[in-house]
Design a protein around this motif. Structure first.
Motif, short mmCIF file in Angstrom:
data_model
loop_
_atom_site.label_atom_id
_atom_site.label_comp_id
_atom_site.label_asym_id
_atom_site.label_seq_id
_atom_site.Cartn_x
_atom_site.Cartn_y
_atom_site.Cartn_z
N PRO A 24 0.83 -1.21 0.00
CA PRO A 24 0.00 0.00 0.00
C PRO A 24 0.87 1.26 0.00
O PRO A 24 1.97 1.27 0.54
CB PRO A 24 -0.79 -0.10 1.31
CG PRO A 24 -0.64 -1.50 1.77
CD PRO A 24 0.62 -2.01 1.20
N ARG A 25 0.35 2.31 -0.59
CA ARG A 25 1.07 3.59 -0.64
C ARG A 25 0.50 4.55 0.38
O ARG A 25 -0.68 4.48 0.72
CB ARG A 25 0.96 4.19 -2.03
CG ARG A 25 1.62 3.35 -3.07
CD ARG A 25 1.49 3.96 -4.42
NE ARG A 25 2.12 3.09 -5.40
CZ ARG A 25 2.30 3.43 -6.64
NH1 ARG A 25 1.88 4.59 -7.09
NH2 ARG A 25 2.89 2.60 -7.48
N ILE A 26 1.31 5.48 0.81
CA ILE A 26 0.88 6.50 1.76
C ILE A 26 -0.28 7.28 1.14
O ILE A 26 -0.23 7.69 -0.02
CB ILE A 26 2.04 7.44 2.12
CG1 ILE A 26 3.11 6.64 2.88
CG2 ILE A 26 1.56 8.62 2.96
CD1 ILE A 26 4.39 7.39 3.12
N GLY A 27 -1.33 7.47 1.93
CA GLY A 27 -2.51 8.20 1.47
C GLY A 27 -3.58 7.30 0.88
O GLY A 27 -4.72 7.71 0.72
N GLU A 28 -3.21 6.07 0.56
CA GLU A 28 -4.15 5.12 -0.02
C GLU A 28 -5.12 4.61 1.04
O GLU A 28 -4.78 4.49 2.21
CB GLU A 28 -3.36 3.95 -0.61
CG GLU A 28 -4.16 2.95 -1.37
CD GLU A 28 -3.27 1.88 -2.00
OE1 GLU A 28 -3.76 1.26 -2.95
OE2 GLU A 28 -2.14 1.66 -1.55
N SER A 29 -6.32 4.31 0.64
CA SER A 29 -7.33 3.74 1.53
C SER A 29 -7.29 2.22 1.39
O SER A 29 -7.25 1.69 0.29
CB SER A 29 -8.71 4.27 1.16
OG SER A 29 -9.68 3.72 2.01
N VAL A 30 -7.26 1.52 2.53
CA VAL A 30 -7.28 0.06 2.54
C VAL A 30 -8.43 -0.41 3.42
O VAL A 30 -8.82 0.27 4.36
CB VAL A 30 -5.94 -0.54 3.03
CG1 VAL A 30 -4.81 -0.20 2.08
CG2 VAL A 30 -5.61 -0.09 4.44
N SER A 31 -8.96 -1.55 3.12
CA SER A 31 -10.04 -2.12 3.92
C SER A 31 -9.50 -3.31 4.69
O SER A 31 -8.91 -4.22 4.11
CB SER A 31 -11.19 -2.55 3.01
OG SER A 31 -12.25 -3.05 3.78
N LEU A 32 -9.66 -3.28 6.01
CA LEU A 32 -9.18 -4.35 6.88
C LEU A 32 -10.26 -4.73 7.88
O LEU A 32 -11.07 -3.89 8.28
CB LEU A 32 -7.94 -3.91 7.65
CG LEU A 32 -6.68 -3.61 6.86
CD1 LEU A 32 -5.63 -2.99 7.75
CD2 LEU A 32 -6.14 -4.88 6.24
N ALA A 33 -10.23 -5.97 8.32
CA ALA A 33 -11.15 -6.40 9.37
C ALA A 33 -10.60 -5.94 10.72
O ALA A 33 -9.48 -6.26 11.09
CB ALA A 33 -11.28 -7.92 9.35
N VAL A 34 -11.41 -5.15 11.42
CA VAL A 34 -11.04 -4.65 12.74
C VAL A 34 -12.15 -5.03 13.71
O VAL A 34 -13.31 -4.65 13.51
CB VAL A 34 -10.85 -3.11 12.72
CG1 VAL A 34 -10.50 -2.60 14.11
CG2 VAL A 34 -9.78 -2.72 11.72
N ASP A 35 -11.80 -5.78 14.72
CA ASP A 35 -12.78 -6.24 15.71
C ASP A 35 -13.96 -6.95 15.04
O ASP A 35 -15.12 -6.76 15.41
CB ASP A 35 -13.27 -5.08 16.58
CG ASP A 35 -12.14 -4.44 17.37
OD1 ASP A 35 -11.21 -5.16 17.77
OD2 ASP A 35 -12.20 -3.22 17.60
N GLY A 36 -13.67 -7.72 14.00
CA GLY A 36 -14.70 -8.52 13.35
C GLY A 36 -15.49 -7.84 12.25
O GLY A 36 -16.33 -8.47 11.62
N SER A 37 -15.25 -6.56 12.00
CA SER A 37 -15.97 -5.89 10.92
C SER A 37 -14.98 -5.15 10.01
O SER A 37 -13.94 -4.69 10.47
CB SER A 37 -17.00 -4.91 11.48
OG SER A 37 -16.37 -3.89 12.21
N ALA A 38 -15.33 -5.04 8.74
CA ALA A 38 -14.45 -4.36 7.78
C ALA A 38 -14.48 -2.86 8.02
O ALA A 38 -15.53 -2.28 8.26
CB ALA A 38 -14.87 -4.68 6.36
N GLN A 39 -13.29 -2.26 7.96
CA GLN A 39 -13.17 -0.81 8.12
C GLN A 39 -12.26 -0.27 7.04
O GLN A 39 -11.27 -0.91 6.67
CB GLN A 39 -12.54 -0.48 9.49
CG GLN A 39 -13.49 0.09 10.47
CD GLN A 39 -12.76 0.58 11.72
OE1 GLN A 39 -11.61 0.26 11.98
NE2 GLN A 39 -13.46 1.35 12.51
#
Length: 68
Positions: A24-39
């Motif tokens: 990933p590049r700085i400033g890019e938006s990524v989607s990750l599972a946090v506490d069981g839900s995607a953020q």
């Protein structure tokens, strides 16, 4: 090819491993599972560790929940 990264969210002491299709590049938006839900998170810093970190990932990605 995938890239294994160590991900730190908002500089929390706990970090997790994540697999990306590309670094990933700085400033890019990524989607990750946090506490069981995607953020959606914004990449704030990417650090390449020459010999890998103790956790095994050679790339550390810092992300933030504060998307400006």
């Amino acid at each position: 090819m995938t890239v294994n990264c160590r991900v730190s969210i908002d500089n929390r002491p706990d970090a997790t491993n994540a697999v990306f299709q590309a670094v990933p590049r700085i400033g890019e938006s990524v989607s990750l599972a946090v506490d069981g839900s995607a953020q959606d998170l914004r990449v704030s810093r990417v650090v390449h560790v020459p010999d890998g970190s103790p956790e095994g990932a050679a790339i550390i990605v810092e992300v933030t929940t504060n998307i400006l």
